[in-house]
Design a protein around this motif. Structure first.
Motif, PDB file in Angstrom:
ATOM      1  N   HIS A  87      -3.447 -14.190  47.802  1.00 24.60           N
ATOM      2  CA  HIS A  87      -2.191 -13.452  47.827  1.00 24.60           C
ATOM      3  C   HIS A  87      -1.085 -14.347  47.266  1.00 24.60           C
ATOM      4  CE1 HIS A  87      -3.834 -10.181  50.315  1.00 24.60           C
ATOM      5  NE2 HIS A  87      -4.537 -11.138  50.898  1.00 24.60           N
ATOM      6  N   VAL A  88      -0.291 -13.802  46.351  1.00 21.07           N
ATOM      7  CA  VAL A  88       0.733 -14.579  45.659  1.00 21.07           C
ATOM      8  C   VAL A  88       2.117 -14.076  46.051  1.00 21.07           C
ATOM      9  CG1 VAL A  88       1.715 -15.113  43.391  1.00 21.07           C
ATOM     10  CG2 VAL A  88      -0.772 -15.143  43.722  1.00 21.07           C
ATOM     11  N   LEU A  89       2.995 -15.001  46.412  1.00 23.04           N
ATOM     12  CA  LEU A  89       4.377 -14.671  46.751  1.00 23.04           C
ATOM     13  C   LEU A  89       5.299 -15.476  45.849  1.00 23.04           C
ATOM     14  CD1 LEU A  89       3.862 -14.700  50.581  1.00 23.04           C
ATOM     15  CD2 LEU A  89       4.541 -12.701  49.243  1.00 23.04           C
ATOM     16  N   ILE A  90       6.138 -14.771  45.109  1.00 24.89           N
ATOM     17  CA  ILE A  90       7.003 -15.388  44.102  1.00 24.89           C
ATOM     18  C   ILE A  90       8.430 -15.369  44.627  1.00 24.89           C
ATOM     19  CG2 ILE A  90       7.844 -15.207  41.730  1.00 24.89           C
ATOM     20  CD1 ILE A  90       5.143 -13.763  41.102  1.00 24.89           C
ATOM     21  N   MET A  91       8.982 -16.554  44.875  1.00 27.10           N
ATOM     22  CA  MET A  91      10.316 -16.664  45.466  1.00 27.10           C
ATOM     23  C   MET A  91      10.985 -17.975  45.056  1.00 27.10           C
ATOM     24  SD  MET A  91       9.176 -17.213  49.458  1.00 27.10           S
ATOM     25  CE  MET A  91       8.630 -15.531  49.626  1.00 27.10           C
ATOM     26  N   THR A  92      10.977 -18.252  43.751  1.00 29.60           N
ATOM     27  CA  THR A  92      11.552 -19.514  43.278  1.00 29.60           C
ATOM     28  C   THR A  92      13.077 -19.419  43.209  1.00 29.60           C
ATOM     29  OG1 THR A  92      11.678 -19.164  40.880  1.00 29.60           O
ATOM     30  CG2 THR A  92       9.496 -19.632  41.797  1.00 29.60           C
TER      31      THR A  92
ATOM     32  N   HIS B 148      15.421 -17.133  38.385  1.00 33.06           N
ATOM     33  CA  HIS B 148      14.919 -15.805  38.024  1.00 33.06           C
ATOM     34  C   HIS B 148      14.034 -15.855  36.776  1.00 33.06           C
ATOM     35  CE1 HIS B 148      17.813 -13.043  40.443  1.00 33.06           C
ATOM     36  NE2 HIS B 148      17.356 -14.046  41.160  1.00 33.06           N
ATOM     37  N   ALA B 149      14.302 -16.767  35.861  1.00 31.77           N
ATOM     38  CA  ALA B 149      13.451 -16.891  34.675  1.00 31.77           C
ATOM     39  C   ALA B 149      12.055 -17.374  35.070  1.00 31.77           C
ATOM     40  CB  ALA B 149      14.080 -17.851  33.674  1.00 31.77           C
ATOM     41  N   GLU B 150      12.014 -18.290  36.028  1.00 34.86           N
ATOM     42  CA  GLU B 150      10.721 -18.771  36.528  1.00 34.86           C
ATOM     43  C   GLU B 150       9.974 -17.651  37.246  1.00 34.86           C
ATOM     44  OE1 GLU B 150       9.600 -22.249  39.622  1.00 34.86           O
ATOM     45  OE2 GLU B 150      10.892 -22.867  37.942  1.00 34.86           O
ATOM     46  N   ASP B 151      10.710 -16.875  38.029  1.00 40.33           N
ATOM     47  CA  ASP B 151      10.104 -15.719  38.703  1.00 40.33           C
ATOM     48  C   ASP B 151       9.500 -14.742  37.693  1.00 40.33           C
ATOM     49  OD1 ASP B 151      10.810 -16.652  41.198  1.00 40.33           O
ATOM     50  OD2 ASP B 151      12.416 -15.207  41.530  1.00 40.33           O
ATOM     51  N   ALA B 152      10.255 -14.480  36.645  1.00 44.17           N
ATOM     52  CA  ALA B 152       9.787 -13.515  35.634  1.00 44.17           C
ATOM     53  C   ALA B 152       8.517 -14.016  34.944  1.00 44.17           C
ATOM     54  CB  ALA B 152      10.883 -13.265  34.605  1.00 44.17           C
ATOM     55  N   ALA B 153       8.483 -15.305  34.616  1.00 45.29           N
ATOM     56  CA  ALA B 153       7.291 -15.869  33.976  1.00 45.29           C
ATOM     57  C   ALA B 153       6.092 -15.804  34.908  1.00 45.29           C
ATOM     58  CB  ALA B 153       7.570 -17.314  33.549  1.00 45.29           C
TER      59      ALA B 153
ATOM     60  N   ALA C 284      -0.628 -18.206  48.145  1.00 46.49           N
ATOM     61  CA  ALA C 284       0.108 -19.147  47.296  1.00 46.49           C
ATOM     62  C   ALA C 284       1.572 -18.759  47.306  1.00 46.49           C
ATOM     63  CB  ALA C 284      -0.438 -19.135  45.872  1.00 46.49           C
ATOM     64  N   VAL C 285       2.420 -19.683  47.741  1.00 49.28           N
ATOM     65  CA  VAL C 285       3.864 -19.458  47.770  1.00 49.28           C
ATOM     66  C   VAL C 285       4.486 -20.249  46.627  1.00 49.28           C
ATOM     67  CG1 VAL C 285       5.973 -19.635  49.132  1.00 49.28           C
ATOM     68  CG2 VAL C 285       3.785 -19.181  50.281  1.00 49.28           C
ATOM     69  N   PHE C 286       5.155 -19.555  45.741  1.00 46.14           N
ATOM     70  CA  PHE C 286       5.850 -20.200  44.620  1.00 46.14           C
ATOM     71  C   PHE C 286       7.337 -20.232  44.936  1.00 46.14           C
ATOM     72  CE2 PHE C 286       1.868 -18.937  42.815  1.00 46.14           C
ATOM     73  CZ  PHE C 286       1.587 -19.879  41.826  1.00 46.14           C
ATOM     74  N   GLY C 287       7.847 -21.435  45.161  1.00 47.82           N
ATOM     75  CA  GLY C 287       9.246 -21.619  45.540  1.00 47.82           C
ATOM     76  C   GLY C 287       9.349 -21.959  47.009  1.00 47.82           C
ATOM     77  N   ILE C 288       9.588 -23.234  47.309  1.00 47.09           N
ATOM     78  CA  ILE C 288       9.639 -23.680  48.703  1.00 47.09           C
ATOM     79  C   ILE C 288      11.091 -24.014  49.062  1.00 47.09           C
ATOM     80  CG2 ILE C 288       8.476 -25.106  50.446  1.00 47.09           C
ATOM     81  CD1 ILE C 288       6.627 -23.384  48.736  1.00 47.09           C
ATOM     82  N   GLY C 289      11.962 -23.064  48.737  1.00 44.86           N
ATOM     83  CA  GLY C 289      13.367 -23.182  49.145  1.00 44.86           C
ATOM     84  C   GLY C 289      13.529 -22.762  50.587  1.00 44.86           C
ATOM     85  N   HIS C 290      14.693 -22.180  50.916  1.00 38.18           N
ATOM     86  CA  HIS C 290      14.974 -21.844  52.309  1.00 38.18           C
ATOM     87  C   HIS C 290      13.951 -20.854  52.870  1.00 38.18           C
ATOM     88  CE1 HIS C 290      18.634 -24.101  52.105  1.00 38.18           C
ATOM     89  NE2 HIS C 290      19.140 -23.338  51.139  1.00 38.18           N
TER      90      HIS C 290
END
Length: 270
Positions: free
Chosen positions: A179-184, A187-192, A110-116
């Motif tokens: 597997h979880v990858l946090i890359m939004t 930063h507040a969203e990442d922390a949550a 699971a990828v959180f944040g589909i930016g660059h």
């Protein structure tokens, strides 16, 4: 139920199975070449002709399900009254070869944040046989036209989640071992998400993109506000990727992270 639907059901349940196919037929046999049977831990779907052939194939398939790194294999059956099988005699007069193909549980990411970086990572992961979840709180980041290059010929089964308010709720939908990858972008969203991931049982690895300074702040916040102990916080890996691959370009970071994930997948298969 068709064999394709049965395979899809096993995958959705994240259960291993075996696809059994009549590979060759010589002379008379209960089914023609191409007949298929799907075997799960406790259920079967379809048929390769019943009788001793099918019963022996099911037994062998369930042994393969319990065997790590099981390989495909071929079984031969003579169908005459001079051959007594484990489950009786089949005297059709012919001979049958049956191919057993293990259907392992595929990795899930699971990828959180589909930016660059997230987009480049998704491009790589989409080329692999995995369950891939793409989540973003911004609708334009997961719009169909933007993801079209990923989904058009993807090998992965891709699920897209648009979560404008609480992206961490997606964590509750993920299968055990994901597997979880946090890359939004936030930063507040990442922390949550970090806090929620530590509260979600049975996840696989948890990775966070960012600098050492960012992680110092997050670690303090997870301890002070989230009341997580040091051992729990250490489940979060940051920086992510292979340290030997350097560079800050999105495609380079994505390649590093994807390579690290593939090594993790190989470790799960052992």
């Amino acid at each position: 139920m068709t064999w394709t639907a049965a395979v899809t059901r096993l995958r959705a349940r994240r259960e291993p199975g075996v696809l059994v196919t009549v590979a060759t037929v010589r002379g008379h046999a209960p089914r023609k070449a191409g007949a298929k049977l799907v075997v799960g831990r406790t259920e079967t779907w379809g048929s390769i002709g019943g009788g001793n052939i099918e019963a022996v194939a099911i037994d062998r398939a369930r042994r393969l399900i319990r065997t790590p790194d099981a390989e495909p294999e071929l079984m031969d059956f003579a169908l005459n009254d001079k051959v007594t099988g484990r489950y009786g005699v089949q005297c059709c007069g012919g001979a049958v070869s049956v191919f057993l193909e293990p259907l392992p549980v595929v990795p899930a990411v699971a990828v959180f944040g589909i930016g660059h970086v997230g987009f480049e990572l998704a491009r790589i992961l989409a080329r692999h046989d995995i369950d891939l979840h793409l989540t973003d709180s911004r609708a334009d980041m997961i719009a169909g036209e933007r993801l079209a290059p990923l989904t058009a010929d993807a090998v992965a089964r891709i699920t897209v989640h648009h979560t404008p308010l609480l992206p961490e709720e997606v964590l509750e939908e993920l299968a055990p071992g994901t597997h979880v990858l946090i890359m939004t972008h936030d930063h507040a969203e990442d922390a949550a998400l970090c806090d929620a991931a530590l509260r979600t049982p049975a996840l696989g690895s948890i990775g966070l993109i960012g600098s050492a300074a960012k992680w110092t702040r997050f670690r303090r916040r997870l301890a002070d506000e989230g009341c997580h102990d040091a051992a729990a916080i250490d489940r979060i890996r940051t920086p992510i990727g292979l340290p030997e691959i350097t560079g800050k370009e999105p495609a380079t970071i994505a390649l590093s992270v994807a390579a690290d994930l593939l090594l993790a997948f190989q470790g799960e298969d052992r």
